[in-house]
Write an enzyme that holds these catalytic residues in place. Sequence first.
Site, mmCIF file in Angstrom:
data_model
loop_
_atom_site.group_PDB
_atom_site.id
_atom_site.type_symbol
_atom_site.label_atom_id
_atom_site.label_comp_id
_atom_site.label_asym_id
_atom_site.label_seq_id
_atom_site.Cartn_x
_atom_site.Cartn_y
_atom_site.Cartn_z
ATOM 1 N N GLU A 50 21.923 -2.098 42.433
ATOM 2 C CA GLU A 50 22.407 -1.166 42.392
ATOM 3 C C GLU A 50 21.634 -0.692 40.915
ATOM 4 O O GLU A 50 22.706 -0.950 39.905
ATOM 5 C CB GLU A 50 23.217 -0.501 42.506
ATOM 6 C CG GLU A 50 23.861 0.482 43.182
ATOM 7 C CD GLU A 50 25.392 0.763 42.764
ATOM 8 O OE1 GLU A 50 25.979 0.205 44.220
ATOM 9 O OE2 GLU A 50 26.495 1.133 42.392
ATOM 10 N N ASP A 64 33.989 6.295 35.631
ATOM 11 C CA ASP A 64 33.761 4.866 34.904
ATOM 12 C C ASP A 64 34.633 4.355 34.152
ATOM 13 O O ASP A 64 34.996 4.535 33.392
ATOM 14 C CB ASP A 64 32.193 4.698 34.454
ATOM 15 C CG ASP A 64 31.431 4.519 35.599
ATOM 16 O OD1 ASP A 64 31.199 3.723 36.552
ATOM 17 O OD2 ASP A 64 30.378 5.876 35.386
ATOM 18 N N TYR A 97 29.478 3.146 51.320
ATOM 19 C CA TYR A 97 29.936 3.284 50.175
ATOM 20 C C TYR A 97 30.847 3.161 50.440
ATOM 21 O O TYR A 97 32.341 4.250 48.959
ATOM 22 C CB TYR A 97 29.396 3.369 48.859
ATOM 23 C CG TYR A 97 30.325 2.401 47.312
ATOM 24 C CD1 TYR A 97 31.055 2.379 47.460
ATOM 25 C CD2 TYR A 97 29.378 2.151 46.822
ATOM 26 C CE1 TYR A 97 31.013 1.824 45.792
ATOM 27 C CE2 TYR A 97 28.575 2.198 45.699
ATOM 28 C CZ TYR A 97 29.882 1.542 45.191
ATOM 29 O OH TYR A 97 30.161 0.793 43.867
#
Lengths: 282, 404
Positions: free
Chosen positions: A52, A63, A178
């Site tokens: 990834e 993030d 995911y």
Amino acid sequence: MREGGRIGRRFASLRQQRRAGLVTFVTAGDPDLATSIDIMRRLPAAGADIIELGMPFSDPMADGPIIQAASERALRAGQTMRRTLDMVAAFRQEDAETPIVLMGYFNPVYVYGTARFLFAAKKAGVDGLILVDLPPEEAEEVVGPARNAGIDLIFLVAPTTGDERLPLVVKHASGFVYYVSITGITGTASAALVDVTHAVERIRAHSPLPVAVGFGIKSPGQARAIGSTADAAVVGSAIVAKIADHLDAKGAPRPDLVDVVASFVGSLAEGVHAARPRRGPV
Amino acid sequence: MMDLPNTYRSGPDERGHFGIYGGRYVAETLMPLILELEQAYNAASQDPVFADEFRYYLKHYVGRPSPLYYAQRLSDSLGGAKIYFKRDELLHTGAHKINNTLGQILLARRMGKTRIIAETGAGQHGVATATVCALFGIDCVIYMGATDIERQSPNVFRMKLLGAEVRPVTSGTGTLKDAMNEALRDWVANVGDTYYLIGTVAGPHPYPRMVRDFQSIIGVEAREQIVAAEGRLPDLLVACIGGGSNAIGLFAPFLDDSSVRMVGVEAGGRGIPSGEHCSSLSAGAPGVLHGNRTYLLYDDDGQIRDGHSIAAGLDYPGVGPEHAWLRDSGRVEYVAVSDDAAIEAFQLCSRTEGIIPALEPSHALAYVSHIAGGMAKDEIVVMNLCGRGDKDVFTVARVLGIEL
């Protein structure tokens, strides 16, 4: 899942081997283009089943500090969307099979031109795309172009995603699902295994796709635990932290950086591969 | 040119879009929360009890209605149109921001949320949020860029006095956009008890609609007041635009009155050619950031650029999605005014009217003083004087080279 794609083939092969996969995340261009390419090249041999690659963005809202810093380092070193695709193309000259998934935020893709970007990505050898800030409600404008280009569009499922919402989230998904195992940003807390197991079962009830689990997996032990319940474990911040820890005072890579990253990925792979997945061959 | 709609007041659609703008571009973890918020707001906005509560606090705590004041000396000195100020600078905490924070905290209480987070640039929204949190005894965390904390220290102290925790944001460039990123990160990690109180008409749906609705009290009052004073609607509305909440608040109730021209004034900073400005509508392009598609400032690779403005409240590289749509439809005109022109208008207003305006509405005033002279004496301009200038005296003194 497009059966002919690298992602589909990789998960099929993992199932045959009755083992879970390791998905490794690094930010493209971190800490600089040359080092980043070196790291990427070492990942498959070190044990990464899927790579990834983060597309750096100025405002990575989902993030944590570790990947934010990686984005900043890459942008400072001059990383662009084009360079990220060039990295993939260079990697593909040597490795025709390891699936590559790009992960990032929508704006740089939108500004590049969504359809144009997807075709360029496919040409470079990209297999899948994750856009963190593109929920299914807004995904229509990407779903068609991704299908046309032959790129798997991978969607995130979160602990907050209820059963009533799951069908919508997996509707356009391809490649794999995911699962974001914590409510939080990357690289912070870790989830309890029992909760992850429950969530993975919930997703499987709604989708035939493999389930990869990420966010908060930091050690080979955790990777092994996740591998016992999911089809793949995704490790990002812990790898990126190794990069950050092996820069000199000026931010340049120390000579041992690439080896350190490769050896850490090796230990993660050992962990994941030692796990006994609950689901046998389909 | 797109087809002209029958009404400019029907947006957004049920998925939060104004034309191609708006929407809900957030991580999946937040989607269920955004949907829950939308449901809660839809229910509240149809509940007369909620409306009564909002009106009660607006009147007795905030100090609404704010006056619509005929600025006669300024009008005379410019020699043209009659200029009226909508005086939201007289409200509690000194700006229009509290209209929104009050509405949202009442909603947060209804939803049973026990912790409020907010982003702030100049600190005005942070102060307005900390104020209503103190009023209702709710925990309050304000994210503020480290750069902004340094240049807005009085507001930082105000927030602390009001009981809020101010968390410095050092990521990115340490300004408003980074504070917003950090607030979103907090929200993702605290989904159960936390309410994110966004300060402008941007962010994921339903924020642009909800904040507009709360701020529309400005235009609703102004409409009644100008009709009472002049017996007719104004010819021109002018307001400054950062995210655009005060402007949409003034404009919204007039959008379907075709005789009313509207101008939004963005921060031109050191000039558009310099690249150091915050004129996303005049010099930006459509993109996706902070949950919505709208006009943004970014480089060739889609990386968000930092803006610059002397007015910290306009210092944001984006704008509310409804403004983006109003721009494309041609209903509202958007112009840019430089730092220098704003500083000049700041002084003009202080000397001519005895009102020290905030640097943000000083941009609107600079535009008004530029065009009013060319308008007929019976034409009417309503300008939103959305904040007072106490917070800016140090900045202006520095620019003018005066030591305090």
